[in-house]
Design a protein around this motif. Structure first.
Motif, mmCIF file in Angstrom:
data_model
loop_
_atom_site.group_PDB
_atom_site.id
_atom_site.type_symbol
_atom_site.label_atom_id
_atom_site.label_comp_id
_atom_site.label_asym_id
_atom_site.label_seq_id
_atom_site.Cartn_x
_atom_site.Cartn_y
_atom_site.Cartn_z
ATOM 1 N N SER A 32 0.817 -1.219 0.000
ATOM 2 C CA SER A 32 0.000 0.000 0.000
ATOM 3 C C SER A 32 0.848 1.265 0.000
ATOM 4 N N LYS A 33 2.048 1.215 0.580
ATOM 5 C CA LYS A 33 2.966 2.358 0.599
ATOM 6 C C LYS A 33 4.387 1.854 0.395
ATOM 7 N N ILE A 34 5.174 2.688 -0.268
ATOM 8 C CA ILE A 34 6.597 2.429 -0.443
ATOM 9 C C ILE A 34 7.306 3.650 0.138
ATOM 10 N N ILE A 35 7.914 3.474 1.298
ATOM 11 C CA ILE A 35 8.540 4.583 2.012
ATOM 12 C C ILE A 35 10.055 4.487 1.847
ATOM 13 N N ALA A 36 10.637 5.550 1.294
ATOM 14 C CA ALA A 36 12.078 5.600 1.063
ATOM 15 C C ALA A 36 12.715 6.544 2.067
ATOM 16 N N ILE A 37 13.779 6.088 2.716
ATOM 17 C CA ILE A 37 14.518 6.919 3.668
ATOM 18 C C ILE A 37 15.914 7.164 3.110
ATOM 19 N N SER A 38 16.250 8.446 2.925
ATOM 20 C CA SER A 38 17.581 8.838 2.449
ATOM 21 C C SER A 38 17.710 10.349 2.564
ATOM 22 N N ARG A 39 18.923 10.842 2.443
ATOM 23 C CA ARG A 39 19.122 12.296 2.492
ATOM 24 C C ARG A 39 18.477 12.970 1.291
ATOM 25 N N ARG A 40 18.693 12.397 0.113
ATOM 26 C CA ARG A 40 18.134 12.956 -1.122
ATOM 27 C C ARG A 40 17.005 12.070 -1.635
ATOM 28 N N LYS A 41 16.063 12.679 -2.324
ATOM 29 C CA LYS A 41 14.972 11.914 -2.927
ATOM 30 C C LYS A 41 15.524 11.119 -4.115
ATOM 31 N N PRO A 42 15.223 9.821 -4.161
ATOM 32 C CA PRO A 42 15.709 9.022 -5.289
ATOM 33 C C PRO A 42 15.037 9.455 -6.597
ATOM 34 N N GLU A 43 15.774 9.336 -7.685
ATOM 35 C CA GLU A 43 15.202 9.610 -9.000
ATOM 36 C C GLU A 43 14.483 8.349 -9.456
ATOM 37 N N LEU A 44 13.204 8.503 -9.748
ATOM 38 C CA LEU A 44 12.391 7.361 -10.154
ATOM 39 C C LEU A 44 12.168 7.369 -11.653
ATOM 40 N N GLU A 45 12.172 6.173 -12.250
ATOM 41 C CA GLU A 45 11.855 6.063 -13.675
ATOM 42 C C GLU A 45 10.374 6.336 -13.898
ATOM 43 N N LYS A 46 9.552 5.961 -12.923
ATOM 44 C CA LYS A 46 8.103 6.074 -13.047
ATOM 45 C C LYS A 46 7.542 6.550 -11.713
ATOM 46 N N GLU A 47 6.689 7.566 -11.744
ATOM 47 C CA GLU A 47 6.055 8.060 -10.510
ATOM 48 C C GLU A 47 4.996 7.062 -10.040
ATOM 49 N N ASP A 48 4.765 7.039 -8.743
ATOM 50 C CA ASP A 48 3.778 6.138 -8.158
ATOM 51 C C ASP A 48 3.187 6.813 -6.932
ATOM 52 N N ALA A 49 1.865 6.798 -6.832
ATOM 53 C CA ALA A 49 1.183 7.451 -5.707
ATOM 54 C C ALA A 49 1.527 6.802 -4.374
ATOM 55 N N ARG A 50 1.964 5.560 -4.393
ATOM 56 C CA ARG A 50 2.311 4.856 -3.150
ATOM 57 C C ARG A 50 3.643 5.317 -2.582
ATOM 58 N N PHE A 51 4.462 5.984 -3.388
ATOM 59 C CA PHE A 51 5.822 6.346 -3.002
ATOM 60 C C PHE A 51 5.839 7.570 -2.094
ATOM 61 N N VAL A 52 6.580 7.444 -0.980
ATOM 62 C CA VAL A 52 6.777 8.549 -0.039
ATOM 63 C C VAL A 52 8.266 8.607 0.295
ATOM 64 N N HIS A 53 8.839 9.817 0.219
ATOM 65 C CA HIS A 53 10.246 9.972 0.587
ATOM 66 C C HIS A 53 10.355 10.685 1.924
ATOM 67 N N LEU A 54 11.136 10.114 2.835
ATOM 68 C CA LEU A 54 11.442 10.759 4.114
ATOM 69 C C LEU A 54 12.889 11.238 4.049
ATOM 70 N N PRO A 55 13.108 12.565 3.980
ATOM 71 C CA PRO A 55 14.480 13.079 3.891
ATOM 72 C C PRO A 55 15.170 13.049 5.248
ATOM 73 N N ILE A 56 15.788 11.928 5.547
ATOM 74 C CA ILE A 56 16.428 11.722 6.843
ATOM 75 C C ILE A 56 17.864 11.261 6.628
ATOM 76 N N ASP A 57 18.775 11.883 7.341
ATOM 77 C CA ASP A 57 20.181 11.476 7.331
ATOM 78 C C ASP A 57 20.362 10.453 8.447
ATOM 79 N N LEU A 58 20.588 9.211 8.075
ATOM 80 C CA LEU A 58 20.700 8.141 9.072
ATOM 81 C C LEU A 58 21.981 8.197 9.892
ATOM 82 N N THR A 59 22.865 9.155 9.578
ATOM 83 C CA THR A 59 24.043 9.334 10.419
ATOM 84 C C THR A 59 23.787 10.376 11.511
ATOM 85 N N SER A 60 22.574 10.942 11.545
ATOM 86 C CA SER A 60 22.191 11.896 12.592
ATOM 87 C C SER A 60 22.011 11.172 13.918
#
Length: 90
Positions: A32-60
Motif C-alpha cells: 500500500s505504501k513504499i517509504i524511502a529513507i535517504s538524504r536525497r529523494k531518489p530519481e524514479l523512472e516512473k512516478e507512483d502514488a504509493r511512493f513517499v520519501h522521508l528526507p532523513i540522514d541516518l548518520t544523525s
C-alpha cells in the motif's frame, strides 16, 4: 492486508533497485505504501502514488532521526485523512 515497504538507503544501489522493482512489479493490493529513507529523494523512472520519501540522514543522532520519523508519520496520517475527507465530499 496490504503491506508497507520501508527502504533505508533509498538512493544507494540496492535501495534504488528495490524501489524500482516494487513500483514496477507490485500493486497497491500487495504494497500500500513504499517509504524511502535517504538524504536525497531518489530519481524514479516512473512516478507512483504509493511512493513517499522521508528526507532523513541516518548518520544523525537517534533523537533527530526519531523526531523526523514522527513528523513524517503525522504528515502521512493527516494527508491520508485529508484525501479521505476530500473523496467523501464528492
Amino acid at each position: 492486508m496490504a503491506k508497507v515497504a520501508v527502504i533505508a538507503g533509498a538512493t544507494g544501489i540496492v535501495g534504488s533497485l528495490i524501489i524500482e522493482q516494487l513500483i514496477k512489479n507490485t500493486s497497491k493490493a500487495d504494497w500500500s505504501k513504499i517509504i524511502a529513507i535517504s538524504r536525497r529523494k531518489p530519481e524514479l523512472e516512473k512516478e507512483d502514488a504509493r511512493f513517499v520519501h522521508l528526507p532523513i540522514d541516518l548518520t544523525s543522532s537517534e533523537e533527530e532521526i526519531a523526531k523526523k520519523v514522527r513528523l513524517a508519520l503525522i504528515y502521512e496520517i493527516l494527508s491520508d485523512a485529508i484525501s479521505l475527507n476530500t473523496i467523501a465530499m464528492y
